[in-house]
Design a protein around this motif. Structure first.
Motif, PDB file in Angstrom:
ATOM      1  N   THR A   9      68.385 -33.926 -16.198  1.00  0.00           N
ATOM      2  CA  THR A   9      69.491 -32.996 -15.951  1.00  0.00           C
ATOM      3  C   THR A   9      69.723 -32.083 -17.145  1.00  0.00           C
ATOM      4  O   THR A   9      69.835 -30.857 -16.996  1.00  0.00           O
ATOM      5  CB  THR A   9      70.777 -33.772 -15.634  1.00  0.00           C
ATOM      6  OG1 THR A   9      70.535 -34.649 -14.527  1.00  0.00           O
ATOM      7  CG2 THR A   9      71.919 -32.830 -15.287  1.00  0.00           C
ATOM      8  N   THR A  10      69.805 -32.666 -18.332  1.00  0.00           N
ATOM      9  CA  THR A  10      70.082 -31.838 -19.513  1.00  0.00           C
ATOM     10  C   THR A  10      68.929 -30.885 -19.811  1.00  0.00           C
ATOM     11  O   THR A  10      69.153 -29.756 -20.256  1.00  0.00           O
ATOM     12  CB  THR A  10      70.358 -32.720 -20.743  1.00  0.00           C
ATOM     13  OG1 THR A  10      69.263 -33.630 -20.948  1.00  0.00           O
ATOM     14  CG2 THR A  10      71.637 -33.530 -20.548  1.00  0.00           C
ATOM     15  N   THR A  11      67.704 -31.306 -19.546  1.00  0.00           N
ATOM     16  CA  THR A  11      66.565 -30.414 -19.761  1.00  0.00           C
ATOM     17  C   THR A  11      66.624 -29.229 -18.806  1.00  0.00           C
ATOM     18  O   THR A  11      66.409 -28.073 -19.206  1.00  0.00           O
ATOM     19  CB  THR A  11      65.238 -31.172 -19.577  1.00  0.00           C
ATOM     20  OG1 THR A  11      65.161 -32.225 -20.548  1.00  0.00           O
ATOM     21  CG2 THR A  11      64.052 -30.239 -19.762  1.00  0.00           C
ATOM     22  N   ALA A  12      66.921 -29.497 -17.536  1.00  0.00           N
ATOM     23  CA  ALA A  12      67.024 -28.410 -16.558  1.00  0.00           C
ATOM     24  C   ALA A  12      68.155 -27.455 -16.922  1.00  0.00           C
ATOM     25  O   ALA A  12      68.009 -26.228 -16.818  1.00  0.00           O
ATOM     26  CB  ALA A  12      67.244 -28.987 -15.159  1.00  0.00           C
ATOM     27  N   ILE A  13      69.294 -28.002 -17.367  1.00  0.00           N
ATOM     28  CA  ILE A  13      70.419 -27.159 -17.797  1.00  0.00           C
ATOM     29  C   ILE A  13      70.010 -26.293 -18.981  1.00  0.00           C
ATOM     30  O   ILE A  13      70.328 -25.093 -19.041  1.00  0.00           O
ATOM     31  CB  ILE A  13      71.632 -28.029 -18.177  1.00  0.00           C
ATOM     32  CG1 ILE A  13      72.168 -28.772 -16.962  1.00  0.00           C
ATOM     33  CG2 ILE A  13      72.725 -27.184 -18.826  1.00  0.00           C
ATOM     34  CD1 ILE A  13      72.897 -27.945 -15.972  1.00  0.00           C
ATOM     35  N   ALA A  14      69.310 -26.888 -19.936  1.00  0.00           N
ATOM     36  CA  ALA A  14      68.879 -26.136 -21.116  1.00  0.00           C
ATOM     37  C   ALA A  14      67.959 -24.982 -20.721  1.00  0.00           C
ATOM     38  O   ALA A  14      68.062 -23.868 -21.251  1.00  0.00           O
ATOM     39  CB  ALA A  14      68.172 -27.064 -22.104  1.00  0.00           C
ATOM     40  N   LEU A  15      67.072 -25.218 -19.774  1.00  0.00           N
ATOM     41  CA  LEU A  15      66.110 -24.190 -19.376  1.00  0.00           C
ATOM     42  C   LEU A  15      66.779 -23.032 -18.649  1.00  0.00           C
ATOM     43  O   LEU A  15      66.489 -21.858 -18.931  1.00  0.00           O
ATOM     44  CB  LEU A  15      65.021 -24.810 -18.499  1.00  0.00           C
ATOM     45  CG  LEU A  15      64.089 -25.801 -19.213  1.00  0.00           C
ATOM     46  CD1 LEU A  15      63.155 -26.471 -18.216  1.00  0.00           C
ATOM     47  CD2 LEU A  15      63.293 -25.106 -20.309  1.00  0.00           C
ATOM     48  N   VAL A  16      67.698 -23.325 -17.713  1.00  0.00           N
ATOM     49  CA  VAL A  16      68.356 -22.219 -17.006  1.00  0.00           C
ATOM     50  C   VAL A  16      69.284 -21.453 -17.943  1.00  0.00           C
ATOM     51  O   VAL A  16      69.464 -20.240 -17.798  1.00  0.00           O
ATOM     52  CB  VAL A  16      69.135 -22.700 -15.758  1.00  0.00           C
ATOM     53  CG1 VAL A  16      68.195 -23.266 -14.719  1.00  0.00           C
ATOM     54  CG2 VAL A  16      70.223 -23.692 -16.110  1.00  0.00           C
ATOM     55  N   THR A  17      69.862 -22.145 -18.917  1.00  0.00           N
ATOM     56  CA  THR A  17      70.721 -21.463 -19.889  1.00  0.00           C
ATOM     57  C   THR A  17      69.895 -20.536 -20.771  1.00  0.00           C
ATOM     58  O   THR A  17      70.263 -19.378 -21.001  1.00  0.00           O
ATOM     59  CB  THR A  17      71.475 -22.483 -20.753  1.00  0.00           C
ATOM     60  OG1 THR A  17      72.277 -23.325 -19.915  1.00  0.00           O
ATOM     61  CG2 THR A  17      72.383 -21.778 -21.758  1.00  0.00           C
ATOM     62  N   LEU A  18      68.771 -21.043 -21.265  1.00  0.00           N
ATOM     63  CA  LEU A  18      67.898 -20.230 -22.124  1.00  0.00           C
ATOM     64  C   LEU A  18      67.409 -18.989 -21.385  1.00  0.00           C
ATOM     65  O   LEU A  18      67.547 -17.860 -21.880  1.00  0.00           O
ATOM     66  CB  LEU A  18      66.703 -21.067 -22.578  1.00  0.00           C
ATOM     67  CG  LEU A  18      65.562 -20.310 -23.264  1.00  0.00           C
ATOM     68  CD1 LEU A  18      66.038 -19.703 -24.575  1.00  0.00           C
ATOM     69  CD2 LEU A  18      64.360 -21.231 -23.493  1.00  0.00           C
ATOM     70  N   CYS A  19      66.863 -19.175 -20.194  1.00  0.00           N
ATOM     71  CA  CYS A  19      66.282 -18.040 -19.467  1.00  0.00           C
ATOM     72  C   CYS A  19      67.359 -17.085 -18.956  1.00  0.00           C
ATOM     73  O   CYS A  19      67.152 -15.865 -18.945  1.00  0.00           O
ATOM     74  CB  CYS A  19      65.421 -18.553 -18.319  1.00  0.00           C
ATOM     75  SG  CYS A  19      63.963 -19.467 -18.874  1.00  0.00           S
ATOM     76  N   GLY A  20      68.514 -17.628 -18.554  1.00  0.00           N
ATOM     77  CA  GLY A  20      69.601 -16.753 -18.130  1.00  0.00           C
ATOM     78  C   GLY A  20      70.125 -15.900 -19.268  1.00  0.00           C
ATOM     79  O   GLY A  20      70.482 -14.728 -19.075  1.00  0.00           O
ATOM     80  N   THR A  21      70.165 -16.473 -20.463  1.00  0.00           N
ATOM     81  CA  THR A  21      70.603 -15.719 -21.632  1.00  0.00           C
ATOM     82  C   THR A  21      69.599 -14.612 -21.972  1.00  0.00           C
ATOM     83  O   THR A  21      69.981 -13.483 -22.303  1.00  0.00           O
ATOM     84  CB  THR A  21      70.779 -16.660 -22.837  1.00  0.00           C
ATOM     85  OG1 THR A  21      71.713 -17.685 -22.498  1.00  0.00           O
ATOM     86  CG2 THR A  21      71.296 -15.907 -24.051  1.00  0.00           C
ATOM     87  N   LEU A  22      68.309 -14.934 -21.881  1.00  0.00           N
ATOM     88  CA  LEU A  22      67.290 -13.903 -22.099  1.00  0.00           C
ATOM     89  C   LEU A  22      67.416 -12.781 -21.070  1.00  0.00           C
ATOM     90  O   LEU A  22      67.227 -11.606 -21.398  1.00  0.00           O
ATOM     91  CB  LEU A  22      65.893 -14.530 -22.031  1.00  0.00           C
ATOM     92  CG  LEU A  22      65.519 -15.508 -23.150  1.00  0.00           C
ATOM     93  CD1 LEU A  22      64.172 -16.148 -22.855  1.00  0.00           C
ATOM     94  CD2 LEU A  22      65.482 -14.805 -24.495  1.00  0.00           C
ATOM     95  N   ALA A  23      67.755 -13.142 -19.834  1.00  0.00           N
ATOM     96  CA  ALA A  23      67.880 -12.131 -18.776  1.00  0.00           C
ATOM     97  C   ALA A  23      68.995 -11.140 -19.074  1.00  0.00           C
ATOM     98  O   ALA A  23      68.879  -9.955 -18.753  1.00  0.00           O
ATOM     99  CB  ALA A  23      68.134 -12.819 -17.432  1.00  0.00           C
TER     100      ALA A  23
END
Length: 336
Positions: A156-170
Protein backbone atom coordinates in the motif's frame (compact mmCIF):
# COMPACT_ATOMS: atom_id res chain seq x y z
CA UNK A 1 -2.02 14.61 54.93
CA UNK A 2 -4.40 12.90 52.46
CA UNK A 3 -4.83 9.20 52.81
CA UNK A 4 -2.56 7.65 50.17
CA UNK A 5 -5.18 4.97 49.56
CA UNK A 6 -8.02 7.40 48.86
CA UNK A 7 -6.02 10.28 47.32
CA UNK A 8 -7.02 10.82 43.67
CA UNK A 9 -4.52 9.64 41.14
CA UNK A 10 -3.34 12.12 38.52
CA UNK A 11 -5.14 11.69 35.23
CA UNK A 12 -3.13 9.85 32.65
CA UNK A 13 -3.13 10.85 29.02
CA UNK A 14 -4.16 8.11 26.58
CA UNK A 15 -1.23 6.29 24.97
CA UNK A 16 -2.08 7.55 21.50
CA UNK A 17 -1.86 11.26 22.34
CA UNK A 18 1.73 11.88 21.02
CA UNK A 19 0.74 10.49 17.64
CA UNK A 20 -2.52 12.45 17.61
CA UNK A 21 -0.60 15.68 18.21
CA UNK A 22 1.85 14.74 15.45
CA UNK A 23 -0.92 13.92 12.94
CA UNK A 24 -2.72 17.17 13.79
CA UNK A 25 0.42 19.27 13.42
CA UNK A 26 1.40 17.59 10.15
CA UNK A 27 -2.12 18.07 8.77
CA UNK A 28 -2.04 21.78 9.55
CA UNK A 29 1.44 22.09 8.03
CA UNK A 30 0.42 20.27 4.83
CA UNK A 31 -2.76 22.31 4.42
CA UNK A 32 -0.80 25.52 4.98
CA UNK A 33 1.82 24.49 2.42
CA UNK A 34 -0.89 23.59 -0.08
CA UNK A 35 -2.55 26.99 0.35
CA UNK A 36 0.73 28.87 -0.01
CA UNK A 37 2.25 26.88 -2.89
CA UNK A 38 0.01 26.26 -5.93
CA UNK A 39 2.37 23.60 -7.30
CA UNK A 40 2.23 21.59 -4.06
CA UNK A 41 -1.22 20.14 -3.25
CA UNK A 42 -1.80 19.53 0.45
CA UNK A 43 -2.19 15.79 -0.23
CA UNK A 44 1.28 15.65 -1.77
CA UNK A 45 2.77 17.69 1.07
CA UNK A 46 1.23 15.28 3.58
CA UNK A 47 2.79 12.22 1.93
CA UNK A 48 6.15 13.98 1.74
CA UNK A 49 6.04 14.93 5.42
CA UNK A 50 5.15 11.37 6.38
CA UNK A 51 7.87 9.94 4.16
CA UNK A 52 10.45 12.22 5.80
CA UNK A 53 9.57 10.72 9.18
CA UNK A 54 9.46 7.19 7.82
CA UNK A 55 12.76 7.52 5.97
CA UNK A 56 14.73 9.11 8.81
CA UNK A 57 13.66 6.85 11.68
CA UNK A 58 11.71 9.64 13.39
CA UNK A 59 8.43 7.70 13.24
CA UNK A 60 8.69 6.48 16.84
CA UNK A 61 6.60 3.61 18.29
CA UNK A 62 4.67 6.14 20.42
CA UNK A 63 3.34 7.71 17.21
CA UNK A 64 2.21 4.50 15.51
CA UNK A 65 -1.26 3.98 17.06
CA UNK A 66 -2.45 7.39 15.85
CA UNK A 67 -0.77 7.26 12.43
CA UNK A 68 -2.20 3.76 11.86
CA UNK A 69 -5.67 5.01 12.81
CA UNK A 70 -5.31 7.93 10.40
CA UNK A 71 -4.07 5.77 7.53
CA UNK A 72 -6.98 3.33 7.87
CA UNK A 73 -10.05 4.85 9.50
CA UNK A 74 -9.65 8.45 8.40
CA UNK A 75 -8.81 7.42 4.84
CA UNK A 76 -11.96 5.32 4.63
CA UNK A 77 -14.04 8.20 5.94
CA UNK A 78 -12.44 10.47 3.32
CA UNK A 79 -13.38 8.00 0.57
CA UNK A 80 -17.02 8.03 1.69
CA UNK A 81 -17.13 11.84 1.72
CA UNK A 82 -15.46 11.92 -1.70
CA UNK A 83 -18.76 10.61 -3.06
CA UNK A 84 -20.44 13.90 -2.14
CA UNK A 85 -18.04 15.73 -4.46
CA UNK A 86 -19.15 13.82 -7.58
CA UNK A 87 -21.93 15.78 -9.37
CA UNK A 88 -23.61 13.26 -11.66
CA UNK A 89 -25.20 15.94 -13.82
CA UNK A 90 -21.81 17.52 -14.53
CA UNK A 91 -20.22 14.16 -15.27
CA UNK A 92 -23.07 13.14 -17.60
CA UNK A 93 -22.70 16.50 -19.34
CA UNK A 94 -19.38 15.30 -20.80
CA UNK A 95 -21.37 13.47 -23.46
CA UNK A 96 -20.52 10.30 -25.38
CA UNK A 97 -17.00 11.43 -26.35
CA UNK A 98 -16.12 12.24 -22.75
CA UNK A 99 -17.48 8.88 -21.57
CA UNK A 100 -15.46 7.01 -24.18
CA UNK A 101 -12.32 8.92 -23.18
CA UNK A 102 -12.76 8.12 -19.49
CA UNK A 103 -13.77 4.48 -19.92
CA UNK A 104 -11.07 3.81 -22.50
CA UNK A 105 -8.31 5.46 -20.47
CA UNK A 106 -9.26 3.66 -17.26
CA UNK A 107 -9.63 0.25 -18.94
CA UNK A 108 -6.40 0.40 -20.96
CA UNK A 109 -4.38 1.85 -18.07
CA UNK A 110 -5.65 -0.74 -15.61
CA UNK A 111 -5.14 -3.73 -17.89
CA UNK A 112 -1.87 -2.39 -19.27
CA UNK A 113 -0.41 -1.80 -15.81
CA UNK A 114 -1.31 -5.35 -14.77
CA UNK A 115 0.56 -6.61 -17.85
CA UNK A 116 3.55 -4.35 -17.16
CA UNK A 117 3.68 -5.59 -13.57
CA UNK A 118 3.80 -9.18 -14.80
CA UNK A 119 6.58 -8.36 -17.24
CA UNK A 120 8.57 -6.54 -14.56
CA UNK A 121 7.90 -9.36 -12.06
CA UNK A 122 6.35 -7.07 -9.48
CA UNK A 123 4.16 -8.74 -6.84
CA UNK A 124 0.63 -9.26 -8.16
CA UNK A 125 -1.09 -7.52 -5.24
CA UNK A 126 1.22 -4.53 -5.45
CA UNK A 127 0.68 -4.30 -9.19
CA UNK A 128 -3.07 -4.35 -8.64
CA UNK A 129 -2.87 -1.40 -6.23
CA UNK A 130 -0.64 0.56 -8.61
CA UNK A 131 -3.00 -0.14 -11.52
CA UNK A 132 -5.98 1.06 -9.49
CA UNK A 133 -4.25 4.21 -8.24
CA UNK A 134 -3.02 5.29 -11.66
CA UNK A 135 -6.23 4.49 -13.53
CA UNK A 136 -8.80 5.92 -11.07
CA UNK A 137 -7.92 8.45 -8.35
CA UNK A 138 -4.64 7.85 -6.59
CA UNK A 139 -4.56 7.13 -2.87
CA UNK A 140 -8.34 7.05 -2.44
CA UNK A 141 -8.65 4.29 -5.04
CA UNK A 142 -5.77 2.35 -3.50
CA UNK A 143 -7.47 2.50 -0.11
CA UNK A 144 -10.79 1.39 -1.60
CA UNK A 145 -9.44 -1.63 -3.45
CA UNK A 146 -7.00 -2.86 -0.81
CA UNK A 147 -9.61 -4.74 1.31
CA UNK A 148 -10.57 -6.70 -1.81
CA UNK A 149 -6.97 -7.92 -2.19
CA UNK A 150 -4.29 -9.70 -0.16
CA UNK A 151 -2.02 -6.64 -0.30
CA UNK A 152 0.04 -5.82 2.80
CA UNK A 153 1.07 -2.49 4.30
CA UNK A 154 4.27 -2.34 2.28
CA UNK A 155 2.35 -2.82 -0.96
CA UNK A 156 0.00 0.00 0.00
CA UNK A 157 2.66 2.52 0.97
CA UNK A 158 4.70 1.75 -2.14
CA UNK A 159 1.69 2.30 -4.40
CA UNK A 160 0.89 5.56 -2.57
CA UNK A 161 4.48 6.72 -2.97
CA UNK A 162 4.43 6.01 -6.71
CA UNK A 163 1.17 7.83 -7.47
CA UNK A 164 2.32 10.77 -5.35
CA UNK A 165 5.68 10.98 -7.13
CA UNK A 166 4.23 10.73 -10.64
CA UNK A 167 1.29 13.02 -9.87
CA UNK A 168 3.68 15.65 -8.57
CA UNK A 169 5.79 15.36 -11.73
CA UNK A 170 2.61 15.77 -13.80
CA UNK A 171 1.82 19.12 -12.13
CA UNK A 172 5.08 20.55 -13.40
CA UNK A 173 5.27 18.83 -16.78
CA UNK A 174 1.76 18.73 -18.26
CA UNK A 175 1.24 22.52 -18.57
CA UNK A 176 4.67 22.81 -20.24
CA UNK A 177 3.68 20.18 -22.82
CA UNK A 178 0.43 21.89 -23.83
CA UNK A 179 2.12 24.13 -26.41
CA UNK A 180 4.37 21.51 -28.05
CA UNK A 181 1.40 19.12 -28.26
CA UNK A 182 -0.82 21.79 -29.80
CA UNK A 183 -3.67 21.34 -27.31
CA UNK A 184 -6.29 24.04 -26.89
CA UNK A 185 -7.71 24.77 -23.43
CA UNK A 186 -10.55 22.25 -23.79
CA UNK A 187 -8.26 19.51 -25.07
CA UNK A 188 -5.71 20.14 -22.36
CA UNK A 189 -8.40 19.99 -19.67
CA UNK A 190 -9.67 16.66 -21.00
CA UNK A 191 -6.11 15.28 -21.17
CA UNK A 192 -5.22 16.38 -17.64
CA UNK A 193 -8.49 15.16 -16.16
CA UNK A 194 -8.10 11.76 -17.81
CA UNK A 195 -4.44 11.25 -16.88
CA UNK A 196 -3.61 12.92 -13.53
CA UNK A 197 -4.12 10.55 -10.61
CA UNK A 198 -5.19 12.37 -7.44
CA UNK A 199 -8.09 14.86 -7.41
CA UNK A 200 -5.95 17.50 -5.68
CA UNK A 201 -3.16 17.05 -8.20
CA UNK A 202 -5.65 17.36 -11.07
CA UNK A 203 -7.01 20.59 -9.62
CA UNK A 204 -3.45 21.93 -9.28
CA UNK A 205 -2.80 21.19 -12.98
CA UNK A 206 -6.07 22.81 -14.04
CA UNK A 207 -5.29 25.94 -12.06
CA UNK A 208 -2.12 26.46 -14.07
CA UNK A 209 -3.93 26.81 -17.43
CA UNK A 210 -6.56 29.55 -17.54
CA UNK A 211 -9.97 28.20 -18.48
CA UNK A 212 -9.07 24.51 -18.16
CA UNK A 213 -10.10 23.82 -14.57
CA UNK A 214 -13.80 23.09 -15.17
CA UNK A 215 -13.02 20.48 -17.84
CA UNK A 216 -10.24 18.94 -15.73
CA UNK A 217 -12.55 18.53 -12.74
CA UNK A 218 -15.47 17.11 -14.77
CA UNK A 219 -13.31 14.48 -16.48
CA UNK A 220 -11.45 13.65 -13.29
CA UNK A 221 -14.69 13.14 -11.32
CA UNK A 222 -15.97 10.89 -14.08
CA UNK A 223 -12.95 8.67 -13.39
CA UNK A 224 -13.71 8.79 -9.67
CA UNK A 225 -17.22 7.54 -10.44
CA UNK A 226 -15.67 4.29 -11.75
CA UNK A 227 -14.15 3.54 -8.33
CA UNK A 228 -16.99 1.32 -7.07
CA UNK A 229 -17.35 -0.73 -10.29
CA UNK A 230 -13.61 -1.41 -10.33
CA UNK A 231 -13.58 -2.49 -6.67
CA UNK A 232 -16.55 -4.76 -7.42
CA UNK A 233 -14.69 -6.39 -10.32
CA UNK A 234 -11.61 -6.96 -8.16
CA UNK A 235 -13.79 -8.48 -5.43
CA UNK A 236 -15.44 -10.84 -7.93
CA UNK A 237 -12.03 -11.91 -9.22
CA UNK A 238 -10.81 -12.60 -5.70
CA UNK A 239 -13.91 -14.71 -4.98
CA UNK A 240 -13.30 -16.79 -8.08
CA UNK A 241 -9.71 -17.41 -7.01
CA UNK A 242 -10.88 -18.36 -3.52
CA UNK A 243 -13.32 -20.91 -4.96
CA UNK A 244 -10.70 -22.28 -7.34
CA UNK A 245 -8.31 -22.69 -4.42
CA UNK A 246 -10.89 -24.52 -2.33
CA UNK A 247 -11.05 -21.79 0.31
CA UNK A 248 -14.33 -21.48 2.20
CA UNK A 249 -13.81 -17.79 2.97
CA UNK A 250 -15.81 -15.55 0.63
CA UNK A 251 -14.38 -11.99 0.65
CA UNK A 252 -16.86 -9.11 0.60
CA UNK A 253 -17.54 -7.87 -2.92
CA UNK A 254 -17.64 -4.25 -1.78
CA UNK A 255 -16.14 -3.03 1.49
CA UNK A 256 -18.65 -1.15 3.64
CA UNK A 257 -16.96 2.20 3.14
CA UNK A 258 -17.13 1.79 -0.66
CA UNK A 259 -20.86 1.16 -0.27
CA UNK A 260 -20.88 4.43 1.68
CA UNK A 261 -19.13 6.13 -1.24
CA UNK A 262 -21.85 4.92 -3.63
CA UNK A 263 -24.56 6.08 -1.23
CA UNK A 264 -22.90 9.50 -0.99
CA UNK A 265 -22.85 9.83 -4.79
CA UNK A 266 -26.55 8.93 -4.91
CA UNK A 267 -27.37 11.38 -2.11
CA UNK A 268 -25.55 14.19 -3.93
CA UNK A 269 -27.55 13.37 -7.08
CA UNK A 270 -30.89 13.91 -5.30
CA UNK A 271 -30.13 17.64 -4.99
CA UNK A 272 -31.45 17.79 -1.41
CA UNK A 273 -28.12 18.87 0.08
CA UNK A 274 -27.53 22.64 0.10
CA UNK A 275 -24.43 24.01 -1.53
CA UNK A 276 -23.11 25.40 1.74
CA UNK A 277 -23.22 21.93 3.30
CA UNK A 278 -21.43 20.37 0.33
CA UNK A 279 -18.73 23.03 0.54
CA UNK A 280 -18.24 22.34 4.23
CA UNK A 281 -18.14 18.58 3.70
CA UNK A 282 -15.55 19.05 0.94
CA UNK A 283 -13.33 20.90 3.40
CA UNK A 284 -13.75 18.15 6.00
CA UNK A 285 -12.91 15.57 3.35
CA UNK A 286 -9.75 17.48 2.46
CA UNK A 287 -8.64 17.53 6.10
CA UNK A 288 -9.35 13.82 6.62
CA UNK A 289 -7.56 12.87 3.41
CA UNK A 290 -4.50 14.96 4.27
CA UNK A 291 -4.30 13.45 7.76
CA UNK A 292 -4.71 9.95 6.32
CA UNK A 293 -2.04 10.49 3.68
CA UNK A 294 0.39 11.72 6.31
CA UNK A 295 -0.26 8.51 8.25
CA UNK A 296 0.33 6.44 5.12
CA UNK A 297 3.43 8.45 4.29
CA UNK A 298 5.08 7.46 7.56
CA UNK A 299 5.26 3.92 6.21
CA UNK A 300 7.36 5.00 3.21
CA UNK A 301 11.11 4.42 3.51
CA UNK A 302 12.48 6.21 0.45
CA UNK A 303 16.13 4.95 0.65
CA UNK A 304 14.91 1.36 1.01
CA UNK A 305 12.43 1.82 -1.85
CA UNK A 306 15.13 3.15 -4.17
CA UNK A 307 17.66 0.55 -3.06
CA UNK A 308 15.57 -2.61 -3.10
CA UNK A 309 12.43 -1.99 -5.18
CA UNK A 310 13.52 -0.58 -8.51
CA UNK A 311 11.04 -2.79 -10.33
CA UNK A 312 8.15 -1.07 -8.53
CA UNK A 313 9.63 2.31 -9.42
CA UNK A 314 9.87 1.24 -13.06
CA UNK A 315 6.26 0.04 -12.92
CA UNK A 316 5.06 3.38 -11.54
CA UNK A 317 6.86 5.40 -14.20
CA UNK A 318 5.64 3.07 -16.95
CA UNK A 319 2.04 3.29 -15.69
CA UNK A 320 2.31 7.08 -15.63
CA UNK A 321 3.52 7.19 -19.23
CA UNK A 322 0.79 4.73 -20.19
CA UNK A 323 -2.10 6.72 -18.71
CA UNK A 324 -0.77 10.00 -20.16
CA UNK A 325 -0.25 8.47 -23.59
CA UNK A 326 -3.63 6.71 -23.73
CA UNK A 327 -5.46 9.83 -22.55
CA UNK A 328 -3.67 11.99 -25.13
CA UNK A 329 -4.49 9.52 -27.90
CA UNK A 330 -8.11 9.54 -26.79
CA UNK A 331 -8.30 13.34 -26.87
CA UNK A 332 -6.83 13.35 -30.39
CA UNK A 333 -9.06 10.59 -31.77
CA UNK A 334 -12.25 11.93 -30.22
CA UNK A 335 -11.57 15.54 -31.18
CA UNK A 336 -11.93 16.84 -27.62
Amino acid sequence: MPDPVTAPRPARLPPWWPGAVLVGAATVAALTAGAALPLLPASTAAVVLGAVLGSTGLHRPAFRPATAFASRRLLRAAVVLLGLQVPLAQVLGLGAAGAVLVLGTVAVTFAGTLLLGRLLRVRRERTLLVATGFSICGASAIAAVRPATDADEDDTTTAIALVTLCGTLAIGLLPLLRGPLGLDVQGFGAWAGASVHDVGQAVAVGDLVTGALATVVAVKLARVLLLAPLVLLVGLSRRRRARAGGRAHRPALLPLFVVGFVAAVALRATGVLPGELLTGVARVQDVLLVAALFGLGTGIDVPRLVRTDRRSLALGLAAWLLVAGVALAGVRLLGL
